[in-house]
Design a protein around this motif. Structure first.
Motif, PDB file in Angstrom:
ATOM      1  N   THR A 144      24.379  12.477 -32.324  1.00  0.00           N
ATOM      2  CA  THR A 144      24.463  11.798 -31.026  1.00  0.00           C
ATOM      3  C   THR A 144      23.701  10.472 -31.077  1.00  0.00           C
ATOM      4  O   THR A 144      22.516  10.436 -31.427  1.00  0.00           O
ATOM      5  CB  THR A 144      23.888  12.720 -29.927  1.00  0.00           C
TER       6      THR A 144
ATOM      7  N   ARG B 189      24.316  22.974 -23.400  1.00  0.00           N
ATOM      8  CA  ARG B 189      23.801  23.258 -22.047  1.00  0.00           C
ATOM      9  C   ARG B 189      23.535  24.739 -21.820  1.00  0.00           C
ATOM     10  O   ARG B 189      23.020  25.115 -20.765  1.00  0.00           O
ATOM     11  CB  ARG B 189      24.764  22.697 -20.997  1.00  0.00           C
TER      12      ARG B 189
ATOM     13  N   GLN C  61      24.195  19.416 -14.617  1.00  0.00           N
ATOM     14  CA  GLN C  61      24.862  19.175 -15.895  1.00  0.00           C
ATOM     15  C   GLN C  61      25.670  20.384 -16.325  1.00  0.00           C
ATOM     16  O   GLN C  61      26.799  20.284 -16.780  1.00  0.00           O
ATOM     17  CB  GLN C  61      23.822  18.843 -16.975  1.00  0.00           C
TER      18      GLN C  61
HETATM   19  O1  PA5 Z   1      26.044  20.672 -23.208  1.00  0.00           O
HETATM   20  C1  PA5 Z   1      26.329  20.000 -24.187  1.00  0.00           C
HETATM   21  O2  PA5 Z   1      26.890  20.467 -25.177  1.00  0.00           O
HETATM   22  C2  PA5 Z   1      25.962  18.540 -24.209  1.00  0.00           C
HETATM   23  O3  PA5 Z   1      25.356  18.133 -23.019  1.00  0.00           O
HETATM   24  C3  PA5 Z   1      25.020  18.271 -25.373  1.00  0.00           C
HETATM   25  O4  PA5 Z   1      23.852  19.019 -25.218  1.00  0.00           O
HETATM   26  C4  PA5 Z   1      24.693  16.783 -25.497  1.00  0.00           C
HETATM   27  O5  PA5 Z   1      25.860  16.036 -25.591  1.00  0.00           O
HETATM   28  C5  PA5 Z   1      23.819  16.534 -26.701  1.00  0.00           C
HETATM   29  O6  PA5 Z   1      24.475  16.926 -27.877  1.00  0.00           O
HETATM   30  P1  PA5 Z   1      23.706  17.086 -29.240  1.00  0.00           P
HETATM   31  O7  PA5 Z   1      22.713  18.186 -29.069  1.00  0.00           O
HETATM   32  O8  PA5 Z   1      24.757  17.432 -30.233  1.00  0.00           O
HETATM   33  O9  PA5 Z   1      23.031  15.793 -29.543  1.00  0.00           O
END
Ligand code: PA5
Length: 471
Positions: A178, A237, A317
């Protein structure tokens, strides 16, 4: 399992005419809700465990459901080498070695930790001295944006301290790629290296990421001595009870065992309690019926304590990314009262009839009730209320608001928390994750994955790599 008090859900404030629903409609949901629960507990878990997931059900990140029990069982079997044991050991090591920790992550990779900090640590935690924090480090969050001023603001803050102890980085990204988090990691790593030298980075940088990926490769290259996995089959999440949430929580001194026990107790309740007294199924049925029957597409999580604001953002979220698909999904909105009675309540009282207010109310507070108190200066007229305490005033405001909404035929529910502590937060977070999956299955939306978010990433990367620098 500890016998802590369970959270409860009271939907009485939605049963009225003409803008609410009636109890018969709620009762009629029983069969469907039981069917959805059985599907999740049997079909979803079976497909997840066997890895045989039909194409139209992918992704199926059901791993979060039994995660609390799995973490606790492994810990009880082998305290030292279990994942929870390693988390606690690493937290203890860092607590002794550093006085500030920067948690880098975005979305599901940091919002749970922040929610736990605000709800389970004392208010103004970071402002206290090291002794008053019980020797635990101050915690900061970055890598959740690409904000030039706030990133440098934190880098400056870290640089200008004359702390005896260094700071450290916990970098969390399931994908490991990310851009927001990766960029911050590079910048904060450089700053840390400048301060402590390259040789100390392996002990001061703790990555939490997938088995493979760019962050996993960086962790290898740095030679990080402690690192943790975001388990397969647990989405961002939904990952608060994995090292993603538990490592930062343990660092700030949160009792992670009680937290997990709360979540496991809620799982038992979800599996066993009947519709009508099942906090997960009832919450979903009421929210769904109000949306379906009365067009309440906006769901207000109305927190009656500042300690739950970040919990509300975490839930915003969770709901938005999970169910906002196929042109469906309610709009989540967090408010904090009584603060937002002075900013949003007018609209909630008399605006469009498209809202359901889900109050979250505390039954007990961290500190003893603070009275208004007598004063020689009674120009404010408050001596009449001198014996009244802040919890009493809060209680009157909450009940008064519910009454006012009822007089205007505005639906409300009450989620009651025994306290703002590990047991209640463990229950509440597991309840909201389960409720999101139940609702997804009910309305035919896959709650896992976030395909829409990929589009901005593709565009951003293309623009960054292709456009002239001046644009
Ligand atoms: O719920 C989710 O999957 C997203 O909100 C991710 O947590 C967010 O995009 C961060 O992704 P990553 O942990 O791969 O950096």
């Amino acid at each position: 399992m500890s016998q802590s008090k369970l959270i409860s859900f009271d939907p009485q404030g939605v049963f009225f005419e003409p803008h609410g629903i009636d109890t018969a409609q709620f009762d009629a949901m029983a069969g469907e809700m039981n069917r959805v629960r059985a599907g999740i507990l049997n079909e979803d878990l079976h497909q997840y465990e066997t890895g045989q997931v039909p194409a139209d059900r992918q992704p199926l990140d059901a791993g979060f459901m039994e995660l609390p029990e799995r973490m606790l069982d492994a810990y009880r079997t082998d305290r030292k080498s279990s994942e929870l044991g390693r988390i606690l050991e690493t937290a203890q090591r860092l607590q002794q070695a550093v006085d500030r920790v920067v948690v880098l992550g975005i979305g599901g990779s940091y919002m749970g930790a922040r929610a736990l900090m605000e709800s389970c640590c004392q208010p103004y935690y970071n402002e206290y001295s090291r002794a008053e924090r019980g020797g635990r480090p101050r915690i900061y969050y970055e890598g959740n944006n690409v904000d030039n001023d706030w990133s440098q603001g934190l880098l400056n803050l870290l640089r200008c301290q004359d702390d005896e102890l260094p700071w450290s980085i916990v970098v969390i990204s399931k994908s490991g790629g990310t851009l927001e988090t990766a960029t911050a990691f590079r910048q904060f790593l450089r700053a840390l290296e400048a301060e402590v030298g390259r040789e100390r980075l392996p002990e001061l940088v703790i990555p939490v990421t997938g088995k493979t990926g760019k962050l996993a490769n960086l962790a290898d290259a740095i030679g990080c001595s402690s690192r943790f996995l975001v388990p397969d089959g647990v989405g961002g999440r939904f990952s608060v009870f994995s090292p993603v949430g538990l490592l930062p929580a343990a660092l700030m001194g949160i009792d992670v065992v009680t937290l997990l026990e709360g979540a496991a107790a809620l799982n038992d309740h979800f599996r066993q309690a009947e519709f009508g007294s099942n906090v997960v199924l009832d919450f979903v049925a009421i929210n769904h019926l109000l949306e379906r029957e009365q067009g309440c597409h906006t769901r207000i999580l109305s927190a009656w304590t500042k300690s739950l604001e970040s919990l509300g953002f975490w839930y915003d979220q969770l709901l938005a990314e999970s169910l906002g698909k196929q042109e469906q999904g309610a709009l989540p909105l967090t408010t904090v009262n009584t603060r937002d009675l002075h900013s949003r309540a007018q609209q909630h009282q008399e605006g469009r009839r498209d809202k359901l207010v889900n109050n979250v109310v505390l039954d007990s507070w961290r500190y003893d009730p603070l009275p208004v108190g007598m004063s020689d200066w009674n120009e404010d007229g408050l001596n009449d209320l001198a014996d009244r305490t802040l919890p009493e005033i809060m209680n009157a405001a909450w009940r008064g608001t519910n009454l006012a909404y009822r007089e205007d035929s505005r639906p409300t529910t009450n989620l009651r928390l025994p306290g703002c502590n590990e047991s209640s937060l463990g229950q509440l977070m597991q309840m909201l994750m389960l409720a999101t999956v139940v609702e997804g299955r009910l309305i035919g939306v896959n709650p896992y994955g976030q395909p829409g978010v990929e589009k901005y990433k593709l565009n951003m990367n293309r623009l960054l790599r292709e456009s002239p620098r001046s644009e």
